[in-house]
Design a protein around this motif. Structure first.
Motif, PDB file in Angstrom:
ATOM      1  N   ASP A 190      -6.663 -32.348   2.123  1.00 32.23           N
ATOM      2  CA  ASP A 190      -6.480 -33.361   2.464  1.00 32.23           C
ATOM      3  C   ASP A 190      -5.631 -33.596   3.837  1.00 32.23           C
ATOM      4  OD1 ASP A 190      -3.964 -33.034   1.699  1.00 32.23           O
ATOM      5  OD2 ASP A 190      -4.177 -34.324  -0.317  1.00 32.23           O
ATOM      6  N   GLY A 191      -5.093 -32.358   4.330  1.00 34.17           N
ATOM      7  CA  GLY A 191      -4.386 -32.709   5.494  1.00 34.17           C
ATOM      8  C   GLY A 191      -2.777 -32.760   5.455  1.00 34.17           C
ATOM      9  N   SER A 192      -2.403 -32.904   4.054  1.00 36.56           N
ATOM     10  CA  SER A 192      -1.026 -33.298   3.875  1.00 36.56           C
ATOM     11  C   SER A 192      -0.225 -32.036   3.832  1.00 36.56           C
ATOM     12  CB  SER A 192      -0.865 -34.376   2.762  1.00 36.56           C
ATOM     13  OG  SER A 192      -1.384 -33.945   1.578  1.00 36.56           O
ATOM     14  N   SER A 193      -0.281 -31.359   2.545  1.00 36.64           N
ATOM     15  CA  SER A 193       0.247 -30.100   2.516  1.00 36.64           C
ATOM     16  C   SER A 193      -0.414 -29.483   1.190  1.00 36.64           C
ATOM     17  CB  SER A 193       1.904 -30.559   1.946  1.00 36.64           C
ATOM     18  OG  SER A 193       2.525 -29.497   1.616  1.00 36.64           O
ATOM     19  N   LEU A 194      -0.069 -28.061   1.209  1.00 34.36           N
ATOM     20  CA  LEU A 194      -0.827 -27.366   0.367  1.00 34.36           C
ATOM     21  C   LEU A 194      -0.240 -26.061  -0.113  1.00 34.36           C
ATOM     22  CD1 LEU A 194      -2.705 -24.844   1.725  1.00 34.36           C
ATOM     23  CD2 LEU A 194      -3.821 -26.753   2.506  1.00 34.36           C
ATOM     24  N   PHE A 195      -0.324 -25.211  -1.176  1.00 38.34           N
ATOM     25  CA  PHE A 195      -0.148 -23.846  -1.589  1.00 38.34           C
ATOM     26  C   PHE A 195      -0.746 -23.109  -1.309  1.00 38.34           C
ATOM     27  CE2 PHE A 195       3.393 -25.578  -4.733  1.00 38.34           C
ATOM     28  CZ  PHE A 195       4.270 -25.987  -3.666  1.00 38.34           C
ATOM     29  N   THR A 196      -0.743 -21.773  -0.805  1.00 37.23           N
ATOM     30  CA  THR A 196      -1.600 -20.551  -1.049  1.00 37.23           C
ATOM     31  C   THR A 196      -0.788 -19.716  -2.001  1.00 37.23           C
ATOM     32  OG1 THR A 196      -0.729 -19.444   0.942  1.00 37.23           O
ATOM     33  CG2 THR A 196      -2.659 -20.827   1.167  1.00 37.23           C
ATOM     34  N   LEU A 197      -1.582 -18.795  -2.821  1.00 36.36           N
ATOM     35  CA  LEU A 197      -0.796 -17.908  -3.932  1.00 36.36           C
ATOM     36  C   LEU A 197      -1.346 -16.716  -3.634  1.00 36.36           C
ATOM     37  CD1 LEU A 197      -0.855 -20.421  -7.164  1.00 36.36           C
ATOM     38  CD2 LEU A 197       1.009 -20.176  -5.295  1.00 36.36           C
ATOM     39  N   GLY A 198      -0.685 -15.864  -4.061  1.00 32.44           N
ATOM     40  CA  GLY A 198      -1.024 -14.285  -4.294  1.00 32.44           C
ATOM     41  C   GLY A 198      -0.063 -13.524  -5.163  1.00 32.44           C
ATOM     42  N   ARG A 199      -0.407 -12.238  -5.190  1.00 32.58           N
ATOM     43  CA  ARG A 199       0.587 -11.346  -5.763  1.00 32.58           C
ATOM     44  C   ARG A 199       0.349  -9.919  -5.298  1.00 32.58           C
ATOM     45  NH1 ARG A 199       3.393 -11.629 -11.369  1.00 32.58           N
ATOM     46  NH2 ARG A 199       5.055 -10.158 -11.209  1.00 32.58           N
ATOM     47  N   GLY A 200       1.676  -9.175  -5.158  1.00 33.45           N
ATOM     48  CA  GLY A 200       1.119  -8.179  -4.359  1.00 33.45           C
ATOM     49  C   GLY A 200       0.493  -8.000  -3.397  1.00 33.45           C
ATOM     50  N   ALA A 202       0.863  -1.102   0.032  1.00 31.13           N
ATOM     51  CA  ALA A 202      -0.046   0.002   0.196  1.00 31.13           C
ATOM     52  C   ALA A 202       0.933   1.222  -0.017  1.00 31.13           C
ATOM     53  CB  ALA A 202      -0.919  -0.104   1.164  1.00 31.13           C
ATOM     54  N   SER A 203       1.935   1.027   0.643  1.00 39.48           N
ATOM     55  CA  SER A 203       2.914   2.454   0.838  1.00 39.48           C
ATOM     56  C   SER A 203       3.580   2.587  -0.404  1.00 39.48           C
ATOM     57  CB  SER A 203       3.919   2.050   2.044  1.00 39.48           C
ATOM     58  OG  SER A 203       4.903   3.179   2.108  1.00 39.48           O
ATOM     59  N   GLU A 204       4.072   1.698  -1.059  1.00 37.29           N
ATOM     60  CA  GLU A 204       4.656   1.739  -2.261  1.00 37.29           C
ATOM     61  C   GLU A 204       3.772   2.187  -3.520  1.00 37.29           C
ATOM     62  OE1 GLU A 204       8.151  -1.105  -0.761  1.00 37.29           O
ATOM     63  OE2 GLU A 204       6.914  -1.938  -2.419  1.00 37.29           O
ATOM     64  N   LEU A 205       2.637   1.285  -3.364  1.00 35.23           N
ATOM     65  CA  LEU A 205       1.722   1.753  -4.716  1.00 35.23           C
ATOM     66  C   LEU A 205       1.064   3.118  -4.390  1.00 35.23           C
ATOM     67  CD1 LEU A 205       0.320  -1.851  -5.165  1.00 35.23           C
ATOM     68  CD2 LEU A 205       1.987  -0.810  -6.371  1.00 35.23           C
ATOM     69  N   ILE A 206       0.508   3.538  -3.097  1.00 30.54           N
ATOM     70  CA  ILE A 206      -0.052   4.646  -3.143  1.00 30.54           C
ATOM     71  C   ILE A 206       0.785   5.816  -2.843  1.00 30.54           C
ATOM     72  CG2 ILE A 206      -1.850   5.659  -1.501  1.00 30.54           C
ATOM     73  CD1 ILE A 206      -3.231   3.636  -3.381  1.00 30.54           C
ATOM     74  N   LEU A 207       1.584   5.755  -1.661  1.00 32.61           N
ATOM     75  CA  LEU A 207       2.421   6.832  -1.251  1.00 32.61           C
ATOM     76  C   LEU A 207       3.774   6.837  -2.188  1.00 32.61           C
ATOM     77  CD1 LEU A 207       2.419   6.511   2.522  1.00 32.61           C
ATOM     78  CD2 LEU A 207       1.208   7.996   1.289  1.00 32.61           C
ATOM     79  N   ARG A 208       4.132   5.781  -3.031  1.00 27.49           N
ATOM     80  CA  ARG A 208       5.349   5.726  -3.744  1.00 27.49           C
ATOM     81  C   ARG A 208       6.506   5.731  -2.681  1.00 27.49           C
ATOM     82  NH1 ARG A 208       4.029   8.979  -9.516  1.00 27.49           N
ATOM     83  NH2 ARG A 208       2.121   7.643  -9.895  1.00 27.49           N
ATOM     84  N   ARG A 209       6.656   5.475  -1.759  1.00 26.24           N
ATOM     85  CA  ARG A 209       7.695   5.687  -0.761  1.00 26.24           C
ATOM     86  C   ARG A 209       7.790   4.048  -0.311  1.00 26.24           C
ATOM     87  NH1 ARG A 209       6.506  10.310  -1.620  1.00 26.24           N
ATOM     88  NH2 ARG A 209       7.013  12.073   0.053  1.00 26.24           N
ATOM     89  N   LEU A 226      -7.395  -2.342  -3.346  1.00 24.94           N
ATOM     90  CA  LEU A 226      -6.928  -2.437  -2.119  1.00 24.94           C
ATOM     91  C   LEU A 226      -7.605  -3.079  -0.843  1.00 24.94           C
ATOM     92  CD1 LEU A 226      -4.228   0.430  -1.775  1.00 24.94           C
ATOM     93  CD2 LEU A 226      -4.064  -2.062  -1.887  1.00 24.94           C
ATOM     94  N   THR A 227      -8.914  -2.890  -0.809  1.00 25.11           N
ATOM     95  CA  THR A 227      -9.687  -3.336  -0.074  1.00 25.11           C
ATOM     96  C   THR A 227     -10.414  -4.943  -0.319  1.00 25.11           C
ATOM     97  OG1 THR A 227     -11.709  -2.009  -0.760  1.00 25.11           O
ATOM     98  CG2 THR A 227     -10.377  -1.271   1.082  1.00 25.11           C
ATOM     99  N   ASP A 228     -10.249  -5.132  -1.729  1.00 30.23           N
ATOM    100  CA  ASP A 228     -10.890  -6.679  -1.830  1.00 30.23           C
ATOM    101  C   ASP A 228      -9.904  -7.748  -1.353  1.00 30.23           C
ATOM    102  OD1 ASP A 228     -12.526  -5.452  -3.891  1.00 30.23           O
ATOM    103  OD2 ASP A 228     -11.456  -6.064  -5.661  1.00 30.23           O
ATOM    104  N   PRO A 229      -8.723  -7.616  -0.975  1.00 28.37           N
ATOM    105  CA  PRO A 229      -7.998  -8.643  -0.364  1.00 28.37           C
ATOM    106  C   PRO A 229      -8.435  -8.676   1.273  1.00 28.37           C
ATOM    107  CG  PRO A 229      -6.629  -7.405  -1.537  1.00 28.37           C
ATOM    108  CD  PRO A 229      -7.654  -6.662  -1.447  1.00 28.37           C
ATOM    109  N   ILE A 230      -8.789  -7.916   1.674  1.00 27.53           N
ATOM    110  CA  ILE A 230      -9.425  -7.856   3.127  1.00 27.53           C
ATOM    111  C   ILE A 230     -10.668  -8.637   3.281  1.00 27.53           C
ATOM    112  CG2 ILE A 230     -10.074  -6.369   5.310  1.00 27.53           C
ATOM    113  CD1 ILE A 230      -8.334  -4.267   4.093  1.00 27.53           C
ATOM    114  N   ALA A 231     -11.680  -8.306   2.053  1.00 29.16           N
ATOM    115  CA  ALA A 231     -12.736  -9.200   2.365  1.00 29.16           C
ATOM    116  C   ALA A 231     -12.350 -10.690   2.015  1.00 29.16           C
ATOM    117  CB  ALA A 231     -13.749  -8.652   1.209  1.00 29.16           C
ATOM    118  N   ALA A 232     -11.451 -11.012   1.123  1.00 25.67           N
ATOM    119  CA  ALA A 232     -10.819 -12.328   0.895  1.00 25.67           C
ATOM    120  C   ALA A 232     -10.630 -13.045   2.123  1.00 25.67           C
ATOM    121  CB  ALA A 232      -9.889 -12.339  -0.266  1.00 25.67           C
TER     122      ALA A 232
END
Length: 342
Positions: free
Chosen positions: A202-212, A63-70, A304-310
């Motif tokens: 299934d209780g063994s292992s899994l991945f979660t994914l995202g970007r940004g 959020a800082s880098e995309l909105i404030l460019r800091r 930027l608020t969509d991921p919060i609902a997810a």
């Protein structure tokens, strides 16, 4: 989805009220902190946190880098608490995030950065804590008591408080409007049915994914699988998972992909489909996937608020997985609600 009552489930259902309380009671503190930050015109931001709070900071970094460019960087608390090094932090704003505000290493790093010239902001559920006393200013997240070991409503309110601060520093009226509309969206998010994804775990292992920003949400999701379900989960950027980690993906391997309506969403959807083509059971918060299974999700009016609902919808699913496995998510083994690290 399981309907068995747990404290975690109750606190997930309280998230929309907690965010509404933050929006109603937190305006003065947010405005004052934003004014101080604008006056300083920081060259960069720093975060100090651990666990779920650190995942909130990863979100705020984007959020800082995309909105404030800091640029915003996470500083290891051990720099001060273990190695006793004081950083030159002149020209920085430091966000120290801790639901309890009590961990000695977070407090000492915040004190050190304040002495080093940073403007320090504590984001905490305890405005009388040691962290609140160490910082220049405190943003109480107003989550109310959180008794389940797994952070849910304190994670979300920390996200909202930090994002709200960044939006106010920038004067981004569109983002502020979306933040103020969050309680209704988050209430709907608690009712999204992710039972198909739950059944595929299934209780063994899994991945979660995202970007940004959604990669930060993926990190939080992977942690929750570990601490509430005792399932090994790894979080990857959709830009990285096909490089090496994909080699362990077999037939039926579970994957949860978090895609928001932002510039990174297409990348997540494409990777989700690529993994599904390799035989993985992939579920994605996207309507554009063709091989993966779309998950119901709540649009919030801003990328930027969509991921919060997810993450709110995810919390309901992961609690159900824990209960189905006979695990009490309120008190996972080996864990305490407050972990005070040095």
């Amino acid at each position: 989805m399981s309907m068995k009552s747990t404290q975690m489930r109750a606190e997930i259902l309280e998230i929309s009220d907690a965010v509404d309380r933050l929006l109603s009671q937190g305006n003065g503190a947010i405005s004052a902190a934003a004014e101080k930050a604008r006056a300083a015109n920081p060259r960069y931001l720093i975060s100090v946190a651990r666990g779920s709070s650190d995942h909130a900071c990863s979100f705020l970094k984007y959020a800082s880098e995309l909105i404030l460019r800091r640029p915003m960087a996470s500083v290891g608390p051990s720099v001060k608490s273990i190695y006793d090094v004081d950083l030159d932090a002149a020209g920085a704003v430091c966000l120290s995030v801790s639901q309890s505000g009590q961990s000695p290493d977070i407090v000492r790093m915040t004190e050190s950065l304040r002495a080093g010239g940073a403007i320090t902001v504590a984001i905490t559920n305890n405005d009388q804590s040691r962290l609140a006393q160490a910082a220049d200013t405190t943003l109480a997240i107003h989550a109310g008591p959180e008794l389940s070991v797994a952070a849910t409503k304190t994670f979300v309110t920390s996200l909202v408080a930090g994002l709200w601060l960044i939006a106010e520093i920038k004067g981004d009226d569109e983002l502020i409007k979306a933040i103020r509309a969050l309680p209704g969206h988050l209430d709907r998010a608690t009712r999204c049915d992710w039972s198909a994804a739950a059944a595929a775990i299934d209780g063994s292992s899994l991945f979660t994914l995202g970007r940004g920003p959604s990669w930060a949400i993926s990190n939080e999701a992977a942690l929750k699988f570990k601490e509430t379900c005792l399932i090994h989960a790894e979080s990857y950027s959709s830009a990285e998972v096909l490089h090496g980690p994909v080699s362990i993906v077999g037939q039926g391997f579970p994957v949860i992909a978090f895609a928001a309506g932002d510039a990174g969403g297409a990348s997540v959807a494409e990777t989700a489909d690529a993994l599904a083509e390799k035989g993985a059971r992939v579920f994605a918060t996207s309507e554009t996937v063709t091989q993966a299974t779309p998950l119901p999700h709540v649009p919030t009016g801003h990328w930027l608020t969509d991921p919060i609902a997810a993450i709110v919808s995810f919390y309901g699913m992961v609690e159900a997985v824990a209960v189905a496995r006979g695990i009490n998510p309120d008190a996972p083994r080996h864990l305490n609600k407050v972990t005070e690290t040095v």
